[in-house]
Design a protein around this motif. Structure first.
Motif, PDB file in Angstrom:
ATOM      1  N   SER A  53       0.834  -1.211   0.000  1.00 47.45           N
ATOM      2  CA  SER A  53       0.000   0.000   0.000  1.00 47.45           C
ATOM      3  C   SER A  53       0.865   1.254   0.000  1.00 47.45           C
ATOM      4  N   VAL A  54       1.955   1.221   0.754  1.00 46.20           N
ATOM      5  CA  VAL A  54       2.887   2.353   0.768  1.00 46.20           C
ATOM      6  C   VAL A  54       3.453   2.579  -0.632  1.00 46.20           C
ATOM      7  N   TYR A  55       3.798   1.500  -1.310  1.00 48.36           N
ATOM      8  CA  TYR A  55       4.334   1.605  -2.666  1.00 48.36           C
ATOM      9  C   TYR A  55       3.281   2.178  -3.616  1.00 48.36           C
ATOM     10  N   ASP A  56       2.049   1.665  -3.525  1.00 46.47           N
ATOM     11  CA  ASP A  56       0.983   2.169  -4.382  1.00 46.47           C
ATOM     12  C   ASP A  56       0.740   3.654  -4.138  1.00 46.47           C
ATOM     13  N   MET A  57       0.787   4.065  -2.856  1.00 45.83           N
ATOM     14  CA  MET A  57       0.582   5.465  -2.528  1.00 45.83           C
ATOM     15  C   MET A  57       1.650   6.336  -3.182  1.00 45.83           C
ATOM     16  N   ALA A  58       2.894   5.875  -3.167  1.00 47.65           N
ATOM     17  CA  ALA A  58       3.978   6.629  -3.794  1.00 47.65           C
ATOM     18  C   ALA A  58       3.770   6.720  -5.302  1.00 47.65           C
ATOM     19  N   MET A  59       3.301   5.622  -5.913  1.00 47.67           N
ATOM     20  CA  MET A  59       3.056   5.631  -7.348  1.00 47.67           C
ATOM     21  C   MET A  59       1.904   6.575  -7.709  1.00 47.67           C
ATOM     22  N   LEU A  60       0.867   6.600  -6.876  1.00 43.54           N
ATOM     23  CA  LEU A  60      -0.253   7.514  -7.114  1.00 43.54           C
ATOM     24  C   LEU A  60       0.213   8.965  -7.020  1.00 43.54           C
ATOM     25  N   ARG A  61       1.044   9.246  -6.036  1.00 40.46           N
ATOM     26  CA  ARG A  61       1.544  10.613  -5.861  1.00 40.46           C
ATOM     27  C   ARG A  61       2.356  11.041  -7.082  1.00 40.46           C
ATOM     28  N   ARG A  62       3.238  10.157  -7.534  1.00 39.17           N
ATOM     29  CA  ARG A  62       4.085  10.482  -8.683  1.00 39.17           C
ATOM     30  C   ARG A  62       3.238  10.669  -9.941  1.00 39.17           C
ATOM     31  N   ALA A  63       2.281   9.762 -10.150  1.00 43.23           N
ATOM     32  CA  ALA A  63       1.436   9.851 -11.345  1.00 43.23           C
ATOM     33  C   ALA A  63       0.559  11.099 -11.308  1.00 43.23           C
ATOM     34  N   ALA A  64       0.056  11.466 -10.128  1.00 45.03           N
ATOM     35  CA  ALA A  64      -0.791  12.654 -10.003  1.00 45.03           C
ATOM     36  C   ALA A  64      -0.018  13.913 -10.393  1.00 45.03           C
ATOM     37  N   GLU A  65       1.221  14.021  -9.939  1.00 37.78           N
ATOM     38  CA  GLU A  65       2.022  15.192 -10.300  1.00 37.78           C
ATOM     39  C   GLU A  65       2.295  15.223 -11.796  1.00 37.78           C
ATOM     40  N   ALA A  71      -2.224  11.243  -1.700  1.00 38.92           N
ATOM     41  CA  ALA A  71      -1.661  11.785  -2.936  1.00 38.92           C
ATOM     42  C   ALA A  71      -2.300  13.126  -3.277  1.00 38.92           C
ATOM     43  N   GLY A  72      -3.603  13.244  -3.028  1.00 40.68           N
ATOM     44  CA  GLY A  72      -4.297  14.497  -3.310  1.00 40.68           C
ATOM     45  C   GLY A  72      -3.833  15.637  -2.423  1.00 40.68           C
ATOM     46  N   LEU A  73      -3.632  15.347  -1.145  1.00 40.02           N
ATOM     47  CA  LEU A  73      -3.155  16.386  -0.229  1.00 40.02           C
ATOM     48  C   LEU A  73      -1.755  16.848  -0.629  1.00 40.02           C
TER      49      LEU A  73
END
Length: 444
Positions: free
Chosen positions: A111-123, A144-146
């Motif tokens: 989940s931590v990894y997925d969160m990092a990927m979501l953050r990177r993709a969002a940017e 990721a949104g915050l």
């Protein structure tokens, strides 16, 4: 979707359903241009929830002029089997879809990894599309949104979907006897506080959940009630048309159910929250009144645990019918029932729960038997008069509930009509649209 249903053999439904009192959404004027929105979800669009609880809203919002891009975590097998169909649906609706891979193991770290990927993709997506709003479904996407808000100034909508850390504890996924899971729970409760403080607006599924949120120190701001909008799990009423008498008979023939039997139906998975034992106890009492009754489970869960639980109660397995169903088949199967049944554990986290199955059953015109202590369920049952909400789990309560359900005088059309103000997906679309536009106005 309605056309697809009827072409696929959904003859148990009326072609068009009563639309009394249904909300009509008007396209905004040229003075209200749509917004550029990034929608982040940890549930994949190829998951059943993605089909029922994400795409219908977003398709409606694109019709109102919003430019929607979806960033989702997709399970490999489901994306392989359904990805092309989902992409076609998104393209037809004008939605940009940006899937990334979902990781299940190892626990927590994935989940931590997925969160990092979501953050990177969002940017990365923001650099390309310059979003006005980032709309995040549940906690991991919200992190990721915050981050995007803090880095880029994008307005942040926290769509909570429930009290997730407490759900993990009360559903025994994070047993607190384990110090690792105690630490994980503490961490995500701190995350929850940051998300509540940082959100420009919050969506709660229930009024009960909103009342609980308003007691939180993080929301002790001027007019905190205005910072929270209630939008329950809504239903596409076109996909769940009104059941007719002829339709019920046709469905029973298709499923091999006796025409004269009383049929109780349960819809969906049987996970941590759904009280299978108590529902079977209820059905055992139902058999006392009607020995020919049947219990229909429309679920993808394995049949054997259900059958074994029935055997321990002396319920013949010939009284049960367990059938998986695609989204298109669900209305066809469920219209065989006389009423729907679901019991949910009445624990703290479920104050924020809005059972999707409730709206789907009522849309079909089926009354429901359920229990209080879960979101707004008891309030909805009382206001609509479309069923019974028990407050204890024993044979006497079950007998009383059966007498009350037998005493209901409302027609299926009335059950459906009274459910519209609570569950119509067009109502949800209109509320999201208003939230988006208010966020844009406040940013200006």
């Amino acid at each position: 979707m309605a056309d697809c249903l009827h072409r696929s053999g959904g003859r148990c439904m009326s072609r068009r359903s009563p639309r009394v009192g249904r909300l009509k959404i008007s396209v905004p004027s040229e003075h209200e241009p749509g917004l550029s929105v990034l929608y982040i979800t940890y549930d994949g669009l190829t998951d059943p929830l993605g089909r029922s609880q994400v795409l219908p809203y977003l398709a409606g919002l694109t019709k109102l002029g919003h430019r929607i891009h979806v960033l989702s975590c997709e399970k490999q097998a489901r994306e392989a089997s359904d990805g092309a169909r989902i992409r076609a649906l998104c393209e037809a609706a004008g939605i940009g879809w940006h899937p990334i891979r979902y990781h299940k193991s190892p626990p927590i770290l994935s989940s931590v990894y997925d969160m990092a990927m979501l953050r990177r993709a969002a940017e990365r997506l923001h650099r390309r599309h310059r979003f006005d709003v980032v709309h995040c479904r549940s906690y991991i996407p919200a992190m990721a949104g915050l981050h995007l808000k803090h880095r880029q100034g994008v307005r942040f909508l926290f769509d909570m979907r429930g009290f997730w850390p407490d759900e993990r504890v009360e559903g025994h996924s994070w047993p607190q006897i384990n110090p690792v899971f105690r630490a994980v729970y503490g961490y995500f409760k701190s995350v929850e506080r940051r998300l509540l403080r940082g959100a420009d607006h919050i969506i709660s599924l229930t009024h009960a959940g909103k009342r609980q949120l308003l007691t939180r120190a993080e929301l002790q701001i001027p007019a905190p009630q205005d910072a929270i909008t209630v939008i329950p799990c809504c239903v596409d009423f076109d996909h769940f048309p009104l059941t007719t008498r002829d339709g019920r008979q046709a469905a029973r023939r298709m499923l091999g159910l006796p025409q004269e039997a009383r049929v109780v139906a349960y819809l969906g998975s049987l996970g941590s929250w759904y009280m299978l034992d108590e529902m079977l106890d209820f059905f055992r009492v139902c058999l006392e009144r009607d020995a020919n009754a049947r219990f229909l489970f429309v679920t993808h869960d394995a049949p054997e645990p259900i059958l074994q639980a029935a055997r321990t109660r002396g319920i013949g397995t010939d009284r049960l019918l367990i059938r998986p169903a695609s989204r298109e088949e669900v209305p066809q199967f469920m219209c065989a029932a006389d009423f729907g049944l679901f019991f949910i554990k009445p624990v703290f986290s479920k104050l924020a729960s809005s059972p999707t199955k409730m709206g789907e059953m009522l849309a079909l015109g089926l009354p429901v038997v359920t229990n209080s202590g879960v979101g707004d369920v008891a309030e909805i049952v009382e206001e609509t008069g479309s069923g019974v909400a028990i407050d204890r789990f024993d044979d006497e309560a079950y007998r009383e509930a059966l007498e009350r359900i037998d005493g209901l005088s409302m027609t299926p059309e009335m059950h459906r009509e009274r459910a519209l103000p609570w569950f119509d997906v067009e109502l949800g679309i209109a509320r999201y649209d208003r939230v988006y536009r208010d966020l844009a106005a406040s940013a200006g």
